[in-house]
Design a protein around this motif. Sequence first.
Motif, PDB file in Angstrom:
ATOM      1  N   ILE A   1     -42.684 -30.834  36.263  1.00 30.97           N
ATOM      2  CA  ILE A   1     -42.628 -32.225  35.595  1.00 30.97           C
ATOM      3  C   ILE A   1     -41.345 -32.528  35.100  1.00 30.97           C
ATOM      4  O   ILE A   1     -40.555 -31.989  34.761  1.00 30.97           O
ATOM      5  N   LYS A   2     -41.293 -33.678  35.210  1.00 37.89           N
ATOM      6  CA  LYS A   2     -40.106 -34.453  34.715  1.00 37.89           C
ATOM      7  C   LYS A   2     -40.598 -35.308  33.331  1.00 37.89           C
ATOM      8  O   LYS A   2     -41.476 -35.832  33.082  1.00 37.89           O
ATOM      9  N   VAL A   3     -39.717 -34.762  32.299  1.00 34.88           N
ATOM     10  CA  VAL A   3     -39.990 -35.178  30.779  1.00 34.88           C
ATOM     11  C   VAL A   3     -38.792 -35.956  30.504  1.00 34.88           C
ATOM     12  O   VAL A   3     -37.630 -35.886  30.491  1.00 34.88           O
ATOM     13  N   GLU A   4     -39.442 -37.109  29.624  1.00 30.75           N
ATOM     14  CA  GLU A   4     -38.329 -38.170  28.907  1.00 30.75           C
ATOM     15  C   GLU A   4     -38.655 -37.846  27.330  1.00 30.75           C
ATOM     16  O   GLU A   4     -39.852 -37.602  27.043  1.00 30.75           O
ATOM     17  N   VAL A   5     -37.685 -37.697  26.773  1.00 30.29           N
ATOM     18  CA  VAL A   5     -37.697 -37.450  25.319  1.00 30.29           C
ATOM     19  C   VAL A   5     -37.249 -38.704  24.577  1.00 30.29           C
ATOM     20  O   VAL A   5     -36.184 -39.260  24.850  1.00 30.29           O
ATOM     21  N   LYS A   6     -37.788 -39.105  23.551  1.00 30.79           N
ATOM     22  CA  LYS A   6     -37.578 -40.087  22.726  1.00 30.79           C
ATOM     23  C   LYS A   6     -37.441 -39.685  21.385  1.00 30.79           C
ATOM     24  O   LYS A   6     -38.415 -39.012  21.039  1.00 30.79           O
ATOM     25  N   GLY A   7     -36.466 -40.092  20.596  1.00 31.93           N
ATOM     26  CA  GLY A   7     -36.517 -39.647  19.093  1.00 31.93           C
ATOM     27  C   GLY A   7     -36.383 -40.736  18.149  1.00 31.93           C
ATOM     28  O   GLY A   7     -35.665 -41.862  18.573  1.00 31.93           O
ATOM     29  N   THR A   8     -36.745 -40.424  17.035  1.00 33.02           N
ATOM     30  CA  THR A   8     -36.560 -41.451  15.739  1.00 33.02           C
ATOM     31  C   THR A   8     -36.422 -40.642  14.273  1.00 33.02           C
ATOM     32  O   THR A   8     -37.123 -39.604  14.203  1.00 33.02           O
ATOM     33  N   THR A   9     -35.934 -41.557  13.637  1.00 33.04           N
ATOM     34  CA  THR A   9     -36.148 -40.961  12.322  1.00 33.04           C
ATOM     35  C   THR A   9     -37.412 -41.505  11.386  1.00 33.04           C
ATOM     36  O   THR A   9     -37.589 -40.970  10.481  1.00 33.04           O
ATOM     37  N   SER A  10     -38.066 -42.532  12.122  1.00 31.22           N
ATOM     38  CA  SER A  10     -39.301 -42.981  11.441  1.00 31.22           C
ATOM     39  C   SER A  10     -40.109 -41.918  11.657  1.00 31.22           C
ATOM     40  O   SER A  10     -40.407 -40.864  12.583  1.00 31.22           O
ATOM     41  N   ASP A  11     -41.255 -41.975  10.680  1.00 32.88           N
ATOM     42  CA  ASP A  11     -42.428 -40.821  10.708  1.00 32.88           C
ATOM     43  C   ASP A  11     -43.212 -41.323  11.926  1.00 32.88           C
ATOM     44  O   ASP A  11     -44.046 -40.169  12.298  1.00 32.88           O
ATOM     45  N   ARG A  12     -43.453 -42.111  12.505  1.00 32.89           N
ATOM     46  CA  ARG A  12     -44.191 -42.448  13.590  1.00 32.89           C
ATOM     47  C   ARG A  12     -43.531 -43.410  14.773  1.00 32.89           C
ATOM     48  O   ARG A  12     -42.894 -44.429  14.083  1.00 32.89           O
ATOM     49  N   ALA A  13     -43.702 -43.221  15.958  1.00 31.56           N
ATOM     50  CA  ALA A  13     -43.146 -44.257  16.859  1.00 31.56           C
ATOM     51  C   ALA A  13     -44.220 -44.896  17.668  1.00 31.56           C
ATOM     52  O   ALA A  13     -44.891 -44.506  18.501  1.00 31.56           O
ATOM     53  N   ASP A  14     -44.574 -46.212  17.260  1.00 31.18           N
ATOM     54  CA  ASP A  14     -45.606 -46.801  17.877  1.00 31.18           C
ATOM     55  C   ASP A  14     -44.698 -47.724  19.008  1.00 31.18           C
ATOM     56  O   ASP A  14     -45.737 -48.085  19.753  1.00 31.18           O
ATOM     57  N   GLY A  15     -43.529 -47.730  19.234  1.00 32.09           N
ATOM     58  CA  GLY A  15     -42.870 -48.346  20.393  1.00 32.09           C
ATOM     59  C   GLY A  15     -41.585 -47.527  20.466  1.00 32.09           C
ATOM     60  O   GLY A  15     -41.205 -47.200  19.817  1.00 32.09           O
ATOM     61  N   ILE A  16     -41.255 -47.497  22.092  1.00 33.52           N
ATOM     62  CA  ILE A  16     -40.072 -46.903  22.286  1.00 33.52           C
ATOM     63  C   ILE A  16     -39.527 -47.727  23.292  1.00 33.52           C
ATOM     64  O   ILE A  16     -39.952 -48.437  24.080  1.00 33.52           O
ATOM     65  N   LEU A  17     -37.955 -47.666  23.539  1.00 31.91           N
ATOM     66  CA  LEU A  17     -37.404 -48.411  24.207  1.00 31.91           C
ATOM     67  C   LEU A  17     -37.210 -47.615  25.608  1.00 31.91           C
ATOM     68  O   LEU A  17     -36.823 -46.385  25.423  1.00 31.91           O
ATOM     69  N   MET A  18     -37.206 -48.033  26.748  1.00 35.57           N
ATOM     70  CA  MET A  18     -37.087 -47.540  27.968  1.00 35.57           C
ATOM     71  C   MET A  18     -36.125 -48.400  29.109  1.00 35.57           C
ATOM     72  O   MET A  18     -36.381 -49.395  28.787  1.00 35.57           O
ATOM     73  N   THR A  19     -35.371 -47.539  29.717  1.00 35.14           N
ATOM     74  CA  THR A  19     -34.681 -48.357  30.789  1.00 35.14           C
ATOM     75  C   THR A  19     -35.585 -48.663  31.864  1.00 35.14           C
ATOM     76  O   THR A  19     -36.745 -48.277  32.148  1.00 35.14           O
ATOM     77  N   ALA A  20     -35.015 -49.769  32.747  1.00 40.20           N
ATOM     78  CA  ALA A  20     -35.875 -50.113  34.008  1.00 40.20           C
ATOM     79  C   ALA A  20     -36.167 -48.699  34.929  1.00 40.20           C
ATOM     80  O   ALA A  20     -37.127 -48.433  35.302  1.00 40.20           O
ATOM     81  N   ASN A  21     -35.157 -48.003  34.866  1.00 40.10           N
ATOM     82  CA  ASN A  21     -34.988 -46.802  35.700  1.00 40.10           C
ATOM     83  C   ASN A  21     -36.198 -45.540  35.416  1.00 40.10           C
ATOM     84  O   ASN A  21     -36.766 -45.081  36.003  1.00 40.10           O
ATOM     85  N   GLU A  22     -36.121 -45.637  33.883  1.00 37.94           N
ATOM     86  CA  GLU A  22     -37.121 -44.697  33.242  1.00 37.94           C
ATOM     87  C   GLU A  22     -38.686 -45.140  33.464  1.00 37.94           C
ATOM     88  O   GLU A  22     -39.531 -44.289  33.796  1.00 37.94           O
ATOM     89  N   VAL A  23     -38.724 -46.391  33.443  1.00 39.08           N
ATOM     90  CA  VAL A  23     -40.239 -46.984  33.770  1.00 39.08           C
ATOM     91  C   VAL A  23     -40.512 -46.744  35.275  1.00 39.08           C
ATOM     92  O   VAL A  23     -41.723 -46.215  35.515  1.00 39.08           O
ATOM     93  N   GLU A  24     -39.587 -46.989  35.892  1.00 35.10           N
ATOM     94  CA  GLU A  24     -39.835 -46.844  37.252  1.00 35.10           C
ATOM     95  C   GLU A  24     -40.353 -45.470  37.664  1.00 35.10           C
ATOM     96  O   GLU A  24     -41.108 -45.129  38.539  1.00 35.10           O
ATOM     97  N   LEU A  25     -39.555 -44.636  37.269  1.00 33.80           N
ATOM     98  CA  LEU A  25     -39.664 -42.996  37.417  1.00 33.80           C
ATOM     99  C   LEU A  25     -41.060 -42.755  36.913  1.00 33.80           C
ATOM    100  O   LEU A  25     -41.842 -42.114  37.908  1.00 33.80           O
ATOM    101  N   HIS A  26     -41.537 -43.072  35.873  1.00 33.14           N
ATOM    102  CA  HIS A  26     -43.033 -42.592  35.357  1.00 33.14           C
ATOM    103  C   HIS A  26     -44.041 -43.301  36.019  1.00 33.14           C
ATOM    104  O   HIS A  26     -45.050 -43.020  36.161  1.00 33.14           O
TER     105      HIS A  26
END
Length: 192
Positions: free
Chosen positions: A110-135
């Motif tokens: 599998i191909k895994v994308e990792v997103k990190g935040t200092t917030s306690d919860r991530a309701d939204g994440i930023l993704m590049t166009a290439n990341e969205v296309e891959l998924h």
Amino acid sequence: MAYSDIRDTDFDNLFEQAAHRLLPIYHAQAIGRDLTDADQRELEIAAVLNPLDQLGSRQGYGLSAPARAAVERRSMEVAAQFLRSIGYAVRDTSASNSFDFEAELGGTRIKVEVKGTTSDRADGILMTANEVELHRNERGKTALIIVSSVRLCEQRGAYSGSGGNVEWLLGWDVDEWLQEPTAFRVTRPRVQ
């Protein structure tokens, strides 16, 4: 507001309201947290609804580039540890691909994308166009790991991260999440 109405304005009350709004922001910054995308949107909406209230229109509550890099490093460490703990062999592909890890378990990759935040919860994440296309193109063969609650420590301008909670979304379908464009590349037409 008309100039003549200024004498009737309760500035003490306005300053108290401002202090109450700023308190959570300052508290979050003091413990190394940034505001979630939802928090930022709430501030932007408040600015539109109350154009005379400039508190909601202020930018720059996020992290500096070195702090963001520390959050990213820590998130990658936590994600790799998590994947290994559940039996995956992990290869870091972040330098050469539009995904962070290739993980294999029982002959399945599998191909895994990792997103990190200092917030306690991530309701939204930023993704590049290439990341969205891959998924989209590899639907069912990808995963998303969100690492929240990363804590930052700064010493002499250098940042390091600690902690982090894992949210593991195997077989993640990017199209099940709401998507909104946040930036556009605008190119001048070629003159012939």
